[in-house]
Write a protein that holds these residues in place. Structure first.
Motif, PDB file in Angstrom:
ATOM      1  N   ASN A  92       0.833  -1.204   0.000  1.00 51.86           N
ATOM      2  CA  ASN A  92       0.000   0.000   0.000  1.00 51.86           C
ATOM      3  C   ASN A  92       0.866   1.251   0.000  1.00 51.86           C
ATOM      4  O   ASN A  92       0.497   2.287  -0.551  1.00 51.86           O
ATOM      5  N   MET A  93       2.030   1.174   0.661  1.00 49.33           N
ATOM      6  CA  MET A  93       2.945   2.303   0.653  1.00 49.33           C
ATOM      7  C   MET A  93       3.447   2.559  -0.771  1.00 49.33           C
ATOM      8  O   MET A  93       3.588   3.702  -1.202  1.00 49.33           O
ATOM      9  N   VAL A  94       3.722   1.493  -1.522  1.00 55.54           N
ATOM     10  CA  VAL A  94       4.163   1.638  -2.908  1.00 55.54           C
ATOM     11  C   VAL A  94       3.083   2.343  -3.726  1.00 55.54           C
ATOM     12  O   VAL A  94       3.363   3.258  -4.504  1.00 55.54           O
ATOM     13  N   THR A  95       1.841   1.917  -3.541  1.00 49.89           N
ATOM     14  CA  THR A  95       0.730   2.524  -4.280  1.00 49.89           C
ATOM     15  C   THR A  95       0.604   4.009  -3.972  1.00 49.89           C
ATOM     16  O   THR A  95       0.490   4.844  -4.873  1.00 49.89           O
ATOM     17  N   GLY A  96       0.623   4.352  -2.688  1.00 48.75           N
ATOM     18  CA  GLY A  96       0.412   5.739  -2.298  1.00 48.75           C
ATOM     19  C   GLY A  96       1.543   6.666  -2.683  1.00 48.75           C
ATOM     20  O   GLY A  96       1.342   7.884  -2.834  1.00 48.75           O
ATOM     21  N   THR A  97       2.743   6.126  -2.873  1.00 49.87           N
ATOM     22  CA  THR A  97       3.901   6.961  -3.156  1.00 49.87           C
ATOM     23  C   THR A  97       4.196   7.073  -4.646  1.00 49.87           C
ATOM     24  O   THR A  97       5.027   7.881  -5.065  1.00 49.87           O
ATOM     25  N   ARG A 122      13.974   3.746   0.748  1.00 50.09           N
ATOM     26  CA  ARG A 122      14.450   3.147  -0.504  1.00 50.09           C
ATOM     27  C   ARG A 122      13.339   3.049  -1.523  1.00 50.09           C
ATOM     28  O   ARG A 122      13.559   3.287  -2.729  1.00 50.09           O
ATOM     29  N   ILE A 123      12.137   2.708  -1.102  1.00 46.09           N
ATOM     30  CA  ILE A 123      11.011   2.635  -2.031  1.00 46.09           C
ATOM     31  C   ILE A 123      10.736   4.014  -2.628  1.00 46.09           C
ATOM     32  O   ILE A 123      10.480   4.149  -3.831  1.00 46.09           O
ATOM     33  N   ALA A 124      10.800   5.048  -1.793  1.00 56.10           N
ATOM     34  CA  ALA A 124      10.552   6.404  -2.289  1.00 56.10           C
ATOM     35  C   ALA A 124      11.568   6.789  -3.354  1.00 56.10           C
ATOM     36  O   ALA A 124      11.210   7.364  -4.397  1.00 56.10           O
ATOM     37  N   THR A 125      12.837   6.481  -3.131  1.00 59.00           N
ATOM     38  CA  THR A 125      13.846   6.801  -4.146  1.00 59.00           C
ATOM     39  C   THR A 125      13.704   5.893  -5.358  1.00 59.00           C
ATOM     40  O   THR A 125      13.926   6.325  -6.496  1.00 59.00           O
ATOM     41  N   LEU A 126      13.329   4.637  -5.143  1.00 58.09           N
ATOM     42  CA  LEU A 126      13.091   3.719  -6.244  1.00 58.09           C
ATOM     43  C   LEU A 126      12.000   4.247  -7.166  1.00 58.09           C
ATOM     44  O   LEU A 126      12.086   4.146  -8.399  1.00 58.09           O
ATOM     45  N   LEU A 127      10.968   4.849  -6.576  1.00 54.35           N
ATOM     46  CA  LEU A 127       9.847   5.385  -7.346  1.00 54.35           C
ATOM     47  C   LEU A 127      10.122   6.786  -7.880  1.00 54.35           C
ATOM     48  O   LEU A 127       9.237   7.409  -8.467  1.00 54.35           O
ATOM     49  N   VAL A 306      14.427  -6.485 -20.172  1.00 54.00           N
ATOM     50  CA  VAL A 306      14.638  -5.278 -19.372  1.00 54.00           C
ATOM     51  C   VAL A 306      15.311  -5.652 -18.059  1.00 54.00           C
ATOM     52  O   VAL A 306      15.078  -6.731 -17.504  1.00 54.00           O
ATOM     53  N   ARG A 307      16.136  -4.742 -17.607  1.00 56.82           N
ATOM     54  CA  ARG A 307      16.698  -4.867 -16.265  1.00 56.82           C
ATOM     55  C   ARG A 307      15.924  -3.896 -15.390  1.00 56.82           C
ATOM     56  O   ARG A 307      15.787  -2.720 -15.733  1.00 56.82           O
ATOM     57  N   ALA A 308      15.436  -4.376 -14.273  1.00 56.88           N
ATOM     58  CA  ALA A 308      14.519  -3.584 -13.466  1.00 56.88           C
ATOM     59  C   ALA A 308      14.775  -3.805 -11.990  1.00 56.88           C
ATOM     60  O   ALA A 308      15.469  -4.741 -11.592  1.00 56.88           O
ATOM     61  N   GLN A 309      14.200  -2.916 -11.191  1.00 53.32           N
ATOM     62  CA  GLN A 309      14.166  -3.110  -9.743  1.00 53.32           C
ATOM     63  C   GLN A 309      12.714  -3.278  -9.330  1.00 53.32           C
ATOM     64  O   GLN A 309      11.831  -2.558  -9.818  1.00 53.32           O
ATOM     65  N   VAL A 310      12.486  -4.215  -8.430  1.00 49.95           N
ATOM     66  CA  VAL A 310      11.121  -4.513  -8.009  1.00 49.95           C
ATOM     67  C   VAL A 310      11.038  -4.573  -6.500  1.00 49.95           C
ATOM     68  O   VAL A 310      12.030  -4.821  -5.803  1.00 49.95           O
ATOM     69  N   CYS A 311       9.848  -4.331  -6.002  1.00 48.82           N
ATOM     70  CA  CYS A 311       9.508  -4.618  -4.613  1.00 48.82           C
ATOM     71  C   CYS A 311       8.576  -5.827  -4.638  1.00 48.82           C
ATOM     72  O   CYS A 311       7.468  -5.746  -5.188  1.00 48.82           O
TER      73      CYS A 311
END
Length: 562
Positions: A92-97, A122-127, A306-311
Motif C-alpha cells: 500500500n505504501m508503494v501505491t500511495g507513493t 528506498r522505495i521512495a527513491t526507487l519510485l 529489461v533490467r529492473a528493480q522490483v519490490c
C-alpha cells in the motif's frame, strides 16, 4: 491556477503519522466543523481519528489502507496519501507513493531509524520521488532533548547519503503542534523551517518532464462510424500532440500523420499530459491496444529484455525462472524472470549480490524476458513508460511493483557482423545452409506441399534440409501462443530465429510466409547471421513438383552468387 503538491507519508507503526496528518488538517483550517466535533474529546480533538477512516483502523489504532487527505495553505493545494507503516502493508505504501512529489518519513525519536524506515526511504527513491523530508516525532516524550534529536538526525543522514538524496530533518511534537505549522519555543536550538514552511517552499516538478518527446500508449481502438475514421484513444504520457504531427507507431515502426485530435474540449488544439485523447491517423495501420504513438525524432526503446528493480509483495518467494504477467502502460504480456542480480539489505541498504530468491517486501534487481515487444524508457526519464507491475497468471494477484532501469533496443542489438564472429571458430560446413520462404498465390500449388517436395529433393541430393511446417510450429515453438496480432508476431519471430540457427548449422530451411512483408522479415533475420535467404512467390498453373524444381534452382543460384 493554484499549484498542487502530491505527497505521501511513510514510517513504522506508532510513529504518529495519523496524528501528524490530523495536526496538518487542523492547523491549516482544512477540517469541516462537523468532522472536528465528531472526534472532540475532554483533552481536545483526537487527531489520529481525523485521518483513520476505516473502522478496523480505529479499532486497532493502525493505518491499513491508503487514505487521501486534502488541505491547502495560502500558497498551494495538497493531496496527501496516508500510507500504512506496518510491514504487512508495504504494497500500500508503494501505491500511495507512486505519484508523489514528496515523501514524508516519520520517525519516533525514542526508537530511532528502523528497518521499515530504511525500506520506505528506498522505495521512495526507487519510485523517483524527488523530495524527502524526515519528521522526528514525539519530541515532547523526551523533553525536547537536543542530543537525542541529533543522534536520530545522524542516522537519517546516513540513510540519505547511502541513497544519494538530500533530506531535511525536522523535530516535531505532532500532538501539540510543535514545528508543524508554528515554530516551537521548546526547540530554540533548531534553526530550520517548520514542516509547513518547508512544504510550501518545495519546488514541484512539471507533470511532463519529457516535453517534445511524444508518448501516447493506445488503450482502445474505436470502430469507424459514418463520416469518421477509426480512432485510437489513450492517455498522454509525455510530449504534445496536434493535428498534422508526424508520428511513429511502436513496436511496428510504421509512420503516419495525425489528422485529428479530440480532447473533449472544443477550444483545445494541442493535447498535453495527462489528458485522455482520441486520435485519427491518415493511414489505415494495424494499431492495437498496447501500441505507443511516439515522436519520430525521439523514439523510446523497443525490447524484450529489461533490467529492473522490483519490490516483491507476495508471501511466496520469487525465484529465477518464474513466469508471470507483466502489465506495462496498456499492454499485458507474459514474462520470465531470467536472473536475480541483487537484494537490498534493509538494515544497511547494501545490495547483496545474486540472491537465490526475493522474499516478501524484498527490494531487488532482476532481468525480465518478455514474450513480445515492449516499448519502454527508464523510469527516471518517464514514469509512465518506465513503471510496471507483475501479476500471478493463475491467481491474478499483483505480486510486485517495478521500475525499468535499462533495456537493450532489439533494433540496435546484434547484427550481421556479430553473426560472422559467432561462426568464425566453427569448422567449415560440407554444405552451406540457407533459408527459402515460399509465398502462396491464387491458382498456385499449396505452399506447404511445395516445401515438402523441396525438402525431399534436397535430402535425395545428400543436402541437409528441413521443412518448417505450420502444424509442427503450432504444436511446438508456438504452442503457448494464441491468435492475437501480438502473439502472431511472436510466433513469426520464433520461427525466424529457429530458421537462423538451422541455416547456420548447414541446413537448408524451407518454410512458408503469409505475404511478402513477412517473408522478407523472416529472411532478414537469417541473413543477419550470414546464410543466404530467398523469398519466392509461387506461380499459378504449376504443380508442387515443378514449383519445387524451380525453387531449388533459384535457391542454388542465389547461394552460388552469395
Amino acid at each position: 491556477m493554484r499549484e498542487l503538491l502530491r505527497m505521501s507519508t511513510a514510517g513504522s507503526v506508532d510513529d504518529g503519522k495519523s496524528t501528524l496528518i490530523g495536526r496538518l488538517l487542523l492547523d491549516t483550517g482544512s477540517l469541516p466543523t462537523d468532522h472536528l466535533a465528531a472526534v472532540d474529546g475532554p483533552d481536545g480533538p483526537d487527531l489520529a481519528a481525523l485521518s483513520d477512516g476505516l473502522r478496523a483502523e480505529r479499532e486497532q489504532g493502525i493505518t491499513i489502507d491508503v487514505a487521501y487527505r486534502f488541505f491547502s495553505t495560502a500558497k498551494r493545494n495538497y493531496v496527501l496519501a496516508d500510507t500504512p507503516g506496518h510491514e504487512r502493508y508495504t504494497r500500500n505504501m508503494v501505491t500511495g507513493t507512486s505519484n508523489a512529489h514528496l515523501a514524508m518519513l516519520l520517525v519516533d525519536v525514542r526508537a530511532g531509524v528502523l528497518d521499515q524506515t530504511r525500506r520506505h526511504a528506498r522505495i521512495a527513491t526507487l519510485l523517483g520521488v524527488p523530495h524527502l523530508v524526515a519528521v522526528v516525532n514525539k519530541m515532547d516524550l523526551v523533553d525536547f532533548d537536543r542530543s537525542r534529536f541529533s543522534s536520530v538526525r545522524e542516522e537519517l543522514r546516513e540513510v540519505a547519503d547511502r541513497l544519494g538524496v538530500r533530506m531535511l530533518v525536522v523535530p516535531v511534537a505532532a500532538k501539540h503542534g510543535d514545528n508543524v505549522a508554528n515554530r516551537s519555543a521548546n526547540t530554540p536550538w533548531y534553526d530550520g523551517p517548520t514542516l509547513l514552511e518547508h512544504l510550501d517552499g518545495v519546488e514541484v516538478l512539471p507533470p511532463d518532464f519529457g516535453v517534445g518527446r511524444l508518448r501516447m500508449p493506445v488503450q482502445w481502438v474505436s470502430r469507424p462510424v459514418a463520416g469518421r475514421r477509426r480512432s485510437y484513444t489513450g492517455r498522454m504520457a509525455a510530449g504534445t500532440l496536434r493535428a498534422g504531427d508526424e508520428v511513429v507507431v511502436l513496436p511496428s515502426g510504421s509512420r503516419t500523420r495525425v489528422t485529428a485530435v479530440d480532447t473533449l474540449d472544443d477550444g483545445r488544439e494541442v493535447a498535453v499530459p495527462p489528458l485522455s485523447v482520441a486520435v485519427e491517423l491518415a493511414d489505415e495501420l494495424d494499431v492495437g491496444r498496447g501500441d505507443v504513438l511516439v515522436a519520430p525524432d525521439a523514439e523510446p526503446v523497443v525490447t524484450r529484455e529489461v533490467r529492473a528493480q522490483v519490490c516483491w509483495m507476495h508471501a511466496e518467494p520469487l525465484t529465477p525462472g518464474r513466469r508471470l504477467l507483466l502489465k506495462h502502460t496498456t499492454r499485458t504480456v507474459r514474462a520470465e524472470v531470467t536472473a536475480l542480480h541483487d537484494r537490498m539489505d534493509p538494515r544497511t541498504l547494501a545490495e547483496l549480490p545474486v540472491p537465490d530468491q526475493l522474499q516478501l517486501n524484498d527490494i531487488g534487481a532482476l532481468t525480465l524476458r518478455t514474450a513480445v515487444d515492449l516499448v519502454v524508457e527508464p523510469y527516471a526519464h518517464n514514469r509512465d513508460m518506465g513503471a510496471f507491475i507483475l501479476v500471478d497468471e493463475h491467481t491474478h494477484d499483483t505480486v510486485a511493483a517495478g521500475v525499468v532501469r535499462e533495456a537493450t533496443d532489439r533494433r540496435t542489438g546484434p547484427r550481421a557482423g556479430d553473426g560472422a564472429v559467432w561462426r568464425s571458430s566453427r569448422a567449415p560446413r560440407p554444405h552451406p545452409g540457407a533459408a527459402l520462404w515460399l509465398l502462396p498465390a491464387a491458382g498456385a500449388a499449396d505452399a506447404e506441399e511445395v516445401a515438402g517436395e523441396v525438402e525431399s529433393a534436397l535430402l535425395a541430393q545428400g543436402r541437409p534440409a528441413y521443412a518448417l511446417r505450420g502444424e509442427n510450429l503450432r504444436a511446438g515453438l508456438a504452442a503457448d501462443l494464441g491468435d492475437s496480432a501480438a502473439e502472431r508476431a511472436e510466433a513469426s519471430r520464433r520461427t525466424a530465429h529457429a530458421a537462423r540457427l538451422l541455416a547456420d548449422a548447414g541446413v537448408v530451411v524451407v518454410g512458408t510466409a503469409g505475404d511478402a512483408a513477412q517473408g522478407e522479415a523472416l529472411a532478414q533475420v537469417v541473413r543477419e547471421a550470414g546464410p543466404t535467404a530467398v523469398v519466392l512467390t509461387l506461380e499459378a498453373g504449376r504443380d508442387a513438383a515443378a514449383e519445387a524444381r524451380r525453387a531449388i534452382t533459384v535457391l542454388t543460384g542465389e547461394a552460388g552468387s552469395g
